[in-house]
Design a protein around this motif. Structure first.
Motif, PDB file in Angstrom:
ATOM      1  N   GLY A 265       1.161  58.329   4.014  1.00 43.39           N
ATOM      2  CA  GLY A 265       2.246  57.435   4.359  1.00 43.39           C
ATOM      3  C   GLY A 265       1.853  56.061   4.857  1.00 43.39           C
ATOM      4  O   GLY A 265       2.738  55.231   5.120  1.00 43.39           O
ATOM      5  N   GLN A 266       0.565  55.804   4.979  1.00 40.39           N
ATOM      6  CA  GLN A 266       0.131  54.584   5.661  1.00 40.39           C
ATOM      7  C   GLN A 266       0.762  53.318   5.088  1.00 40.39           C
ATOM      8  O   GLN A 266       1.251  52.459   5.826  1.00 40.39           O
ATOM      9  CB  GLN A 266      -1.397  54.476   5.597  1.00 40.39           C
ATOM     10  N   ASP A 267       0.765  53.193   3.767  1.00 40.81           N
ATOM     11  CA  ASP A 267       1.335  52.011   3.125  1.00 40.81           C
ATOM     12  C   ASP A 267       2.515  52.370   2.226  1.00 40.81           C
ATOM     13  O   ASP A 267       2.916  51.566   1.382  1.00 40.81           O
ATOM     14  CB  ASP A 267       0.255  51.280   2.319  1.00 40.81           C
ATOM     15  N   ALA A 268       3.045  53.560   2.398  1.00 40.29           N
ATOM     16  CA  ALA A 268       4.205  53.987   1.621  1.00 40.29           C
ATOM     17  C   ALA A 268       5.457  53.273   2.131  1.00 40.29           C
ATOM     18  O   ALA A 268       5.471  52.722   3.235  1.00 40.29           O
ATOM     19  CB  ALA A 268       4.378  55.502   1.732  1.00 40.29           C
ATOM     20  N   PRO A 269       6.540  53.276   1.349  1.00 44.00           N
ATOM     21  CA  PRO A 269       7.782  52.649   1.812  1.00 44.00           C
ATOM     22  C   PRO A 269       8.230  53.203   3.166  1.00 44.00           C
ATOM     23  O   PRO A 269       8.109  54.407   3.431  1.00 44.00           O
ATOM     24  CB  PRO A 269       8.774  52.998   0.700  1.00 44.00           C
ATOM     25  N   ALA A 270       8.764  52.315   3.989  1.00 41.65           N
ATOM     26  CA  ALA A 270       9.098  52.680   5.373  1.00 41.65           C
ATOM     27  C   ALA A 270      10.154  53.767   5.455  1.00 41.65           C
ATOM     28  O   ALA A 270      10.175  54.547   6.418  1.00 41.65           O
ATOM     29  CB  ALA A 270       9.565  51.439   6.130  1.00 41.65           C
ATOM     30  N   VAL A 271      11.015  53.863   4.454  1.00 44.03           N
ATOM     31  CA  VAL A 271      12.142  54.802   4.526  1.00 44.03           C
ATOM     32  C   VAL A 271      11.659  56.243   4.706  1.00 44.03           C
ATOM     33  O   VAL A 271      12.273  57.020   5.451  1.00 44.03           O
ATOM     34  CB  VAL A 271      13.032  54.668   3.268  1.00 44.03           C
ATOM     35  N   LEU A 272      10.566  56.606   4.069  1.00 42.58           N
ATOM     36  CA  LEU A 272      10.034  57.965   4.219  1.00 42.58           C
ATOM     37  C   LEU A 272       8.954  58.015   5.285  1.00 42.58           C
ATOM     38  O   LEU A 272       8.869  58.992   6.039  1.00 42.58           O
ATOM     39  CB  LEU A 272       9.483  58.473   2.881  1.00 42.58           C
ATOM     40  N   ARG A 273       8.132  56.985   5.361  1.00 40.51           N
ATOM     41  CA  ARG A 273       7.033  56.971   6.334  1.00 40.51           C
ATOM     42  C   ARG A 273       7.555  57.178   7.755  1.00 40.51           C
ATOM     43  O   ARG A 273       6.979  57.939   8.542  1.00 40.51           O
ATOM     44  CB  ARG A 273       6.273  55.652   6.239  1.00 40.51           C
ATOM     45  N   LYS A 274       8.652  56.526   8.099  1.00 43.55           N
ATOM     46  CA  LYS A 274       9.200  56.636   9.452  1.00 43.55           C
ATOM     47  C   LYS A 274       9.743  58.041   9.722  1.00 43.55           C
ATOM     48  O   LYS A 274       9.650  58.544  10.841  1.00 43.55           O
ATOM     49  CB  LYS A 274      10.284  55.590   9.656  1.00 43.55           C
ATOM     50  N   GLY A 341      -2.591  54.049   0.942  1.00 46.66           N
ATOM     51  CA  GLY A 341      -3.389  54.021   2.160  1.00 46.66           C
ATOM     52  C   GLY A 341      -4.314  55.204   2.335  1.00 46.66           C
ATOM     53  O   GLY A 341      -4.841  55.425   3.427  1.00 46.66           O
ATOM     54  N   ALA A 342      -4.551  55.968   1.265  1.00 43.91           N
ATOM     55  CA  ALA A 342      -5.481  57.095   1.371  1.00 43.91           C
ATOM     56  C   ALA A 342      -6.880  56.595   1.678  1.00 43.91           C
ATOM     57  O   ALA A 342      -7.283  55.515   1.238  1.00 43.91           O
ATOM     58  CB  ALA A 342      -5.487  57.895   0.068  1.00 43.91           C
ATOM     59  N   GLN A 343      -7.636  57.392   2.421  1.00 43.93           N
ATOM     60  CA  GLN A 343      -8.949  56.974   2.884  1.00 43.93           C
ATOM     61  C   GLN A 343     -10.093  57.758   2.249  1.00 43.93           C
ATOM     62  O   GLN A 343     -11.235  57.657   2.669  1.00 43.93           O
ATOM     63  CB  GLN A 343      -9.000  57.092   4.411  1.00 43.93           C
ATOM     64  N   GLY A 344      -9.773  58.555   1.214  1.00 43.62           N
ATOM     65  CA  GLY A 344     -10.801  59.395   0.603  1.00 43.62           C
ATOM     66  C   GLY A 344     -11.665  58.692  -0.417  1.00 43.62           C
ATOM     67  O   GLY A 344     -12.637  59.265  -0.894  1.00 43.62           O
ATOM     68  N   GLY A 345     -11.308  57.459  -0.781  1.00 37.91           N
ATOM     69  CA  GLY A 345     -12.076  56.735  -1.783  1.00 37.91           C
ATOM     70  C   GLY A 345     -11.450  56.851  -3.153  1.00 37.91           C
ATOM     71  O   GLY A 345     -10.439  57.532  -3.352  1.00 37.91           O
ATOM     72  N   THR A 346     -12.055  56.177  -4.129  1.00 42.89           N
ATOM     73  CA  THR A 346     -11.508  56.153  -5.486  1.00 42.89           C
ATOM     74  C   THR A 346     -12.499  56.616  -6.541  1.00 42.89           C
ATOM     75  O   THR A 346     -12.156  56.690  -7.711  1.00 42.89           O
ATOM     76  CB  THR A 346     -11.037  54.731  -5.847  1.00 42.89           C
ATOM     77  N   CYS A 347     -13.723  56.926  -6.149  1.00 44.73           N
ATOM     78  CA  CYS A 347     -14.735  57.353  -7.111  1.00 44.73           C
ATOM     79  C   CYS A 347     -15.770  58.214  -6.405  1.00 44.73           C
ATOM     80  O   CYS A 347     -16.195  57.894  -5.294  1.00 44.73           O
ATOM     81  CB  CYS A 347     -15.415  56.136  -7.744  1.00 44.73           C
ATOM     82  N   LEU A 348     -16.140  59.315  -7.030  1.00 46.56           N
ATOM     83  CA  LEU A 348     -17.260  60.123  -6.576  1.00 46.56           C
ATOM     84  C   LEU A 348     -18.229  60.294  -7.732  1.00 46.56           C
ATOM     85  O   LEU A 348     -17.821  60.385  -8.890  1.00 46.56           O
ATOM     86  CB  LEU A 348     -16.794  61.496  -6.082  1.00 46.56           C
ATOM     87  N   THR A 349     -19.496  60.353  -7.429  1.00 49.39           N
ATOM     88  CA  THR A 349     -20.500  60.616  -8.452  1.00 49.39           C
ATOM     89  C   THR A 349     -20.642  62.121  -8.663  1.00 49.39           C
ATOM     90  O   THR A 349     -20.244  62.935  -7.817  1.00 49.39           O
ATOM     91  CB  THR A 349     -21.864  60.041  -8.041  1.00 49.39           C
ATOM     92  N   VAL A 350     -21.241  62.466  -9.789  1.00 50.60           N
ATOM     93  CA  VAL A 350     -21.536  63.881 -10.053  1.00 50.60           C
ATOM     94  C   VAL A 350     -22.438  64.433  -8.953  1.00 50.60           C
ATOM     95  O   VAL A 350     -22.249  65.566  -8.480  1.00 50.60           O
ATOM     96  CB  VAL A 350     -22.179  64.031 -11.442  1.00 50.60           C
ATOM     97  N   ALA A 351     -23.409  63.640  -8.521  1.00 50.40           N
ATOM     98  CA  ALA A 351     -24.319  64.098  -7.469  1.00 50.40           C
ATOM     99  C   ALA A 351     -23.567  64.398  -6.177  1.00 50.40           C
ATOM    100  O   ALA A 351     -23.888  65.375  -5.476  1.00 50.40           O
ATOM    101  CB  ALA A 351     -25.403  63.049  -7.219  1.00 50.40           C
ATOM    102  N   GLU A 352     -22.572  63.592  -5.840  1.00 50.66           N
ATOM    103  CA  GLU A 352     -21.788  63.837  -4.619  1.00 50.66           C
ATOM    104  C   GLU A 352     -20.961  65.110  -4.750  1.00 50.66           C
ATOM    105  O   GLU A 352     -20.889  65.909  -3.799  1.00 50.66           O
ATOM    106  CB  GLU A 352     -20.887  62.637  -4.340  1.00 50.66           C
ATOM    107  N   LEU A 353     -20.338  65.319  -5.905  1.00 48.79           N
ATOM    108  CA  LEU A 353     -19.556  66.538  -6.115  1.00 48.79           C
ATOM    109  C   LEU A 353     -20.459  67.774  -6.072  1.00 48.79           C
ATOM    110  O   LEU A 353     -20.143  68.763  -5.387  1.00 48.79           O
ATOM    111  CB  LEU A 353     -18.811  66.465  -7.445  1.00 48.79           C
ATOM    112  N   ARG A 354     -21.573  67.722  -6.776  1.00 47.69           N
ATOM    113  CA  ARG A 354     -22.484  68.869  -6.814  1.00 47.69           C
ATOM    114  C   ARG A 354     -23.086  69.124  -5.435  1.00 47.69           C
ATOM    115  O   ARG A 354     -23.260  70.290  -5.026  1.00 47.69           O
ATOM    116  CB  ARG A 354     -23.583  68.638  -7.850  1.00 47.69           C
ATOM    117  N   GLY A 355     -23.380  68.064  -4.707  1.00 45.14           N
ATOM    118  CA  GLY A 355     -23.939  68.232  -3.373  1.00 45.14           C
ATOM    119  C   GLY A 355     -22.965  68.895  -2.424  1.00 45.14           C
ATOM    120  O   GLY A 355     -23.350  69.755  -1.616  1.00 45.14           O
ATOM    121  N   ALA A 356     -21.687  68.507  -2.507  1.00 41.95           N
ATOM    122  CA  ALA A 356     -20.667  69.119  -1.646  1.00 41.95           C
ATOM    123  C   ALA A 356     -20.521  70.599  -1.963  1.00 41.95           C
ATOM    124  O   ALA A 356     -20.408  71.440  -1.055  1.00 41.95           O
ATOM    125  CB  ALA A 356     -19.335  68.392  -1.836  1.00 41.95           C
ATOM    126  N   ILE A 357     -20.526  70.933  -3.240  1.00 44.66           N
ATOM    127  CA  ILE A 357     -20.402  72.338  -3.649  1.00 44.66           C
ATOM    128  C   ILE A 357     -21.613  73.143  -3.176  1.00 44.66           C
ATOM    129  O   ILE A 357     -21.479  74.230  -2.593  1.00 44.66           O
ATOM    130  CB  ILE A 357     -20.248  72.418  -5.180  1.00 44.66           C
TER     131      ILE A 357
END
Length: 386
Positions: A265-274, A341-357
């Motif tokens: 909701g960080q940058d979503a329309p105020a009508v729902l965020r509130k 306003g999501a804070q998870g990022g917009t790109c992950l590498t294969v190495a990051e995905l495999r490392g997390a798993i």
């Protein structure tokens, strides 16, 4: 109703009732939550083993010009607004070529409902040109494209049936449909958060039609806003029934995965965020719902995926302990959630995905869009068999 009995029933692959699903969501004590988590993890292992899959893909959001005004959406613009965009085929080809060079097997395409997106006065001709242009230039890339809302939009603009749209897109090269625009399959909630969107019955009709005509779909739920636990479980129930219908009628396609999409909701329309009063997802509640979705879908939807864009990679990795067996895709770029306003990022590498798993002692497996391990079948449970 006793917690142990409900969990034993789910692990035995007996379908939970709506009342039992609501009961699981009502459990809030740490010991109860751990029992639910453990049961979901046990069921995940029973159905999917210790492999965790991922796909190398790229998002292509081709326009954010949209006729609708959903109360959770910070992505849409009117034509001429600051930040409005509409990519042409040359720009899309450049992105697709980059994706292919980086090992992608999938292009995931969705966009705003742009009334100006027509060729010869027809919306369908614009979408067909979009698909055919990409598919002819990049035949190896699977095109996972166009939500049920986009199918409805094309059909409405051109005065044709949903089946006509789906058949034409499939013939042009679309390989599967994203099951987005579901939000919550309850018309009371839809009137509050997306009043201009297609209704529940139409969403279900379009997805079922896609299955009948041979296009696999995913499935999703937008959670953590105004919906109640009953509405969450009834949403699950409708998706499970849709999958059962596809299997019982021997349709050539079905739901391949389920993804929870917690509200940002960080940058979503105020009508729902509130009304929601929270900018970022509640991880604990999302994990609880993740586990319950695994238990409720049971044998019907095998593959469960968290959203690392919304939860961050650490939150999504934790969801692998709550019933998930897939970590999603590399994405390479993402606009719809990040603009909210999501804070998870917009790109992950294969190495990051495999490392997390691997950090959980699980086995990373690269898959394609249809949950087939590259170059060989991805086990007997790849596509929610009967």
């Amino acid at each position: 109703m006793k917690l142990a009995q409900v969990l034993e029933k789910a692990i035995a692959l007996e379908d939970l009732t709506v009342a039992e699903g609501i009961f699981l969501l009502a459990q809030t004590q740490p010991s109860e939550l751990e029992e639910i988590r453990s049961a979901a993890d046990q069921l995940r292992k029973k159905l999917c083993g210790d492999r965790v899959s991922y796909v190398v893909n790229r998002n292509l959001n081709f326009t954010n010009i949209c006729e609708q005004h959903c109360h959770f959406c910070a992505f849409r613009r009117d034509e001429g607004d600051e930040g409005a965009f509409w990519l042409d085929n040359a720009q899309l080809h450049e992105k697709a070529a980059d994706a292919l060079a980086r090992g992608a097997t999938e292009l995931c395409m969705q966009g705003g409902l742009n009334p100006g997106a027509k060729i010869n006065g027809r919306s369908l001709d614009y979408y067909l040109d979009l698909v055919q242009s990409l598919k002819s230039a990049f035949p190896s890339l699977h095109i996972h494209a166009f939500s049920p809302q986009e199918i409805e939009f094309i059909a409405r603009q051109d005065g044709i049936s949903f089946a006509e749209v789906i058949i034409a897109l499939k013939d042009a090269g679309v390989g599967s449909l994203p099951g987005t625009a579901a939000e919550v399959l309850d018309d009371q909630i839809r009137r509050q958060i997306c009043p201009e969107k297609l209704n529940t019955a139409t969403w279900l009709e379009i997805v079922s039609t896609a299955h009948r005509l041979g296009l696999h779909t995913t499935s999703t739920m937008l959670c953590g806003h105004l919906e109640t636990p009953r509405q969450q479980i009834e949403h699950f129930d409708q998706l499970r029934s849709l999958q059962q219908k596809a299997i019982e009628n021997d349709y050539p396609a079905r739901i391949t995965e389920f993804i929870l999409l917690p509200f940002v909701g960080q940058d979503a329309p105020a009508v729902l965020r509130k009304k929601v009063g929270r900018d970022q997802p509640d991880l604990a509640k999302t994990l609880h719902l993740t586990a319950v979705s695994r238990l409720f879908f049971g044998q019907w939807i095998f593959n469960h995926q968290p959203s690392w864009v919304k939860l961050g990679l650490s939150g999504a990795t934790e969801a692998l302990l709550w019933g998930c067996n897939d970590l999603g895709g590399t994405l390479m770029e993402e606009h719809i959630t990040s603009m909210a306003g999501a804070q998870g990022g917009t790109c992950l590498t294969v190495a990051e995905l495999r490392g997390a798993i691997a950090s959980l002692g699980r086995i990373p497996v690269e898959r394609n869009t249809l949950y087939e391990k590259l170059n060989s079948p991805f086990g007997s449970t790849a596509l929610m068999i009967s």
